[in-house]
Design an enzyme around this catalytic site. Structure first.
Site, short mmCIF file in Angstrom:
data_model
loop_
_atom_site.label_atom_id
_atom_site.label_comp_id
_atom_site.label_asym_id
_atom_site.label_seq_id
_atom_site.Cartn_x
_atom_site.Cartn_y
_atom_site.Cartn_z
N HIS A 11 2.99 -12.67 -5.50
CA HIS A 11 1.89 -12.80 -4.55
C HIS A 11 1.34 -14.23 -4.51
O HIS A 11 0.12 -14.44 -4.52
CB HIS A 11 0.79 -11.80 -4.92
CG HIS A 11 -0.02 -11.32 -3.76
ND1 HIS A 11 -0.70 -12.18 -2.91
CD2 HIS A 11 -0.26 -10.08 -3.29
CE1 HIS A 11 -1.33 -11.47 -1.99
NE2 HIS A 11 -1.08 -10.19 -2.20
N HIS A 37 -0.97 -2.45 -4.47
CA HIS A 37 -0.41 -3.35 -5.48
C HIS A 37 -0.37 -2.77 -6.90
O HIS A 37 -0.74 -3.43 -7.87
CB HIS A 37 -1.16 -4.67 -5.49
CG HIS A 37 -1.02 -5.48 -4.23
ND1 HIS A 37 0.09 -5.42 -3.43
CD2 HIS A 37 -1.86 -6.38 -3.64
CE1 HIS A 37 -0.07 -6.26 -2.41
NE2 HIS A 37 -1.23 -6.85 -2.49
N ASP A 68 -1.69 -9.61 8.59
CA ASP A 68 -1.60 -8.91 7.30
C ASP A 68 -0.59 -7.78 7.53
O ASP A 68 -0.92 -6.60 7.44
CB ASP A 68 -2.98 -8.38 6.89
CG ASP A 68 -3.02 -7.96 5.42
OD1 ASP A 68 -1.95 -7.92 4.79
OD2 ASP A 68 -4.12 -7.66 4.92
N GLU A 94 5.18 -12.34 1.19
CA GLU A 94 5.56 -11.47 0.06
C GLU A 94 6.81 -10.70 0.46
O GLU A 94 6.75 -9.82 1.32
CB GLU A 94 4.43 -10.49 -0.24
CG GLU A 94 3.11 -11.15 -0.56
CD GLU A 94 1.91 -10.30 -0.13
OE1 GLU A 94 1.81 -9.14 -0.57
OE2 GLU A 94 1.08 -10.78 0.65
N ARG A 124 0.80 -1.22 0.00
CA ARG A 124 0.00 0.00 0.00
C ARG A 124 0.83 1.28 0.00
O ARG A 124 1.93 1.31 0.58
CB ARG A 124 -0.92 0.00 1.24
CG ARG A 124 -2.00 -1.05 1.16
CD ARG A 124 -2.83 -1.14 2.44
NE ARG A 124 -3.95 -2.06 2.28
CZ ARG A 124 -3.84 -3.39 2.36
NH1 ARG A 124 -2.68 -3.96 2.63
NH2 ARG A 124 -4.89 -4.15 2.18
C1 BGC Z 1 -2.36 -7.43 1.37
C2 BGC Z 1 -3.76 -7.78 1.79
C3 BGC Z 1 -4.58 -7.91 0.53
C4 BGC Z 1 -3.96 -8.97 -0.34
C5 BGC Z 1 -4.68 -9.14 -1.64
C6 BGC Z 1 -1.83 -8.52 0.54
O1 BGC Z 1 -0.53 -8.22 0.11
O2 BGC Z 1 -1.54 -7.19 2.47
O3 BGC Z 1 -4.31 -6.79 2.62
O4 BGC Z 1 -5.90 -8.23 0.81
O5 BGC Z 1 -2.63 -8.65 -0.61
O6 BGC Z 1 -4.75 -7.96 -2.29
#
Ligand code: BGC
Length: 367
Positions: free
Chosen positions: A193, A119, A265, A331, A94
């Site tokens: 991812h 992303h 998360d 990740e 983010r």
């Molecule tokens: C994020 C999550 C998100 C997921 C899918 C992760 O990298 O931290 O908050 O929901 O990606 O977008």
């Protein structure tokens, strides 16, 4: 030497096979490259979003299972909102308020996650068609993917040339090497991812997997999952993974940070920092199958995400459904919101510099 077998051929050990995987919404053909190593382990990758589609690794009895979530064809990846297996960029994770300042100029991005950018924006690298080329690798099978992100794409400055090389080694490792150059100062944070379930995709939740993360600190977040800027000691918190601990052991504890994430998360601050040689970041053991995954990286951080937003509605490979916490992600990355956090390791890339990071997922078994 890598050979490219004809479309429709059955994968042979130590080979790469190319298959049709469908079409993009505007009719461009999408391919699937199936890399098979000398032991019969397999990684398949599509040039749509550079996604890792399948990863087949042996359990303690030598039985292969596909241990990543995904879809059976390109349509699944076109519709996907979860970033299953995708290459994520230009900025993985983010950026707060979907904006940042570089050299006094404010860059505004799309708010595709509440008030924030997530992303890479609305059409991140996960929705692009990458150019693919098989490479000869001495210790396995390699696929090179390239993507050109134009100056201004999704609001980011600079024409960015990105190359990602996936290698499935004969030692059952999946190595991912990211390179990028720009013609103007920009920010870059690339990752993959993959959603893992070491018992096999679609086989249930991942709460019994045992996890170790080589981190003394994590970056606590606000309600929008943007880091507050603090590096918090994990000691005595549910974020302490120094010793192998079941992912589910503390996930529902009454902890402010777990509540904000709906589970884990969060970005962990890897102990040895950035720009060193690749070094161990995390290790996961799935006790019933005996599968073990080690994550090695040059990156300073790792986002541990427990699939809290999975809702079981998405139909995945072979008709599998993926309810909440049926997979986890590790990740490797620079920290979230780094463009706005002067104390975090920098993510700027200048003209003339080369962005280069390496992450390897190494697989083995425990008896
Ligand atoms: C994020 C999550 C998100 C997921 C899918 C992760 O990298 O931290 O908050 O929901 O990606 O977008």
């Amino acid at each position: 030497m890598t050979t490219l077998a004809p479309v429709g051929a059955t994968p042979q050990p130590g080979s790469t096979t190319k298959k049709s995987f469908g079409k993009t919404p505007d009719g461009q053909p999408v391919d699937l490259y199936v890399l098979t190593n000398k032991n019969g382990a397999e990684a398949s990758i599509t040039n749509y979003g550079g996604a890792l589609v399948t990863l087949k690794m042996p359990d303690r009895n030598g039985k292969l299972a596909d241990i990543v979530l995904g879809y059976d064809n390109a349509d699944g990846y076109v519709a996907d909102k979860s970033y299953f297996g995708a290459l994520v960029g230009r900025y993985g994770n983010r950026i707060g308020h979907a904006q940042f300042v570089l050299d006094g100029k404010t860059y505004t991005l799309a708010k595709n996650n509440g008030d924030n950018s997530l992303h890479g924006g609305v059409k991140g690298f996960n929705k692009g068609l990458w150019a693919a080329k098989t490479l000869s690798a001495k210790d396995g099978q390699s696929l090179e993917l390239s993507y050109r992100s134009k100056d201004g794409e999704e609001g980011f400055p600079g024409n960015l040339k990105v190359t990602v090389i996936y290698t499935l080694t004969d030692a059952n490792a999946l190595k991912i090497e990211y390179t990028a150059t720009t013609d103007k100062k920009t920010v870059v944070n690339l990752t993959n991812h993959a959603y893992f379930n070491l018992a096999g995709q679609g086989s249930g939740d991942i709460l019994g997997h045992l996890l170790m993360i080589d981190a003394d600190q994590f970056t606590p977040v606000d309600a929008g999952l943007i880091p507050t800027g603090e590096l918090r000691d994990v000691t005595g918190t549910p974020f302490d993974f120094h010793k192998p601990t079941a992912i589910g052991a503390r996930i529902d504890q009454d902890d402010e940070q777990l509540k904000l994430g709906g589970g884990y998360d969060h970005n962990f601050v890897l102990r040895r920092g950035a720009y060193a040689e690749e070094s161990p970041a995390a290790r996961v053991v799935e006790p019933t199958s005996g599968r073990v995954m080690e994550v090695w990286t040059t990156e300073p951080g790792i986002q541990f995400y427990t699939g809290n937003f999975l809702d079981g509605k998405t139909i995945g490979k072979g008709g599998a459904s993926y309810p909440k916490r049926n997979a986890f992600c590790l990740e490797t990355q620079h920290f979230p919101d780094s463009p706005n956090q002067p104390k975090f390791p920098p993510v700027t890339l200048n003209h003339g510099e080369r962005y280069h990071t390496v992450t390897t997922y190494k697989f083995s078994v425990e008896k």
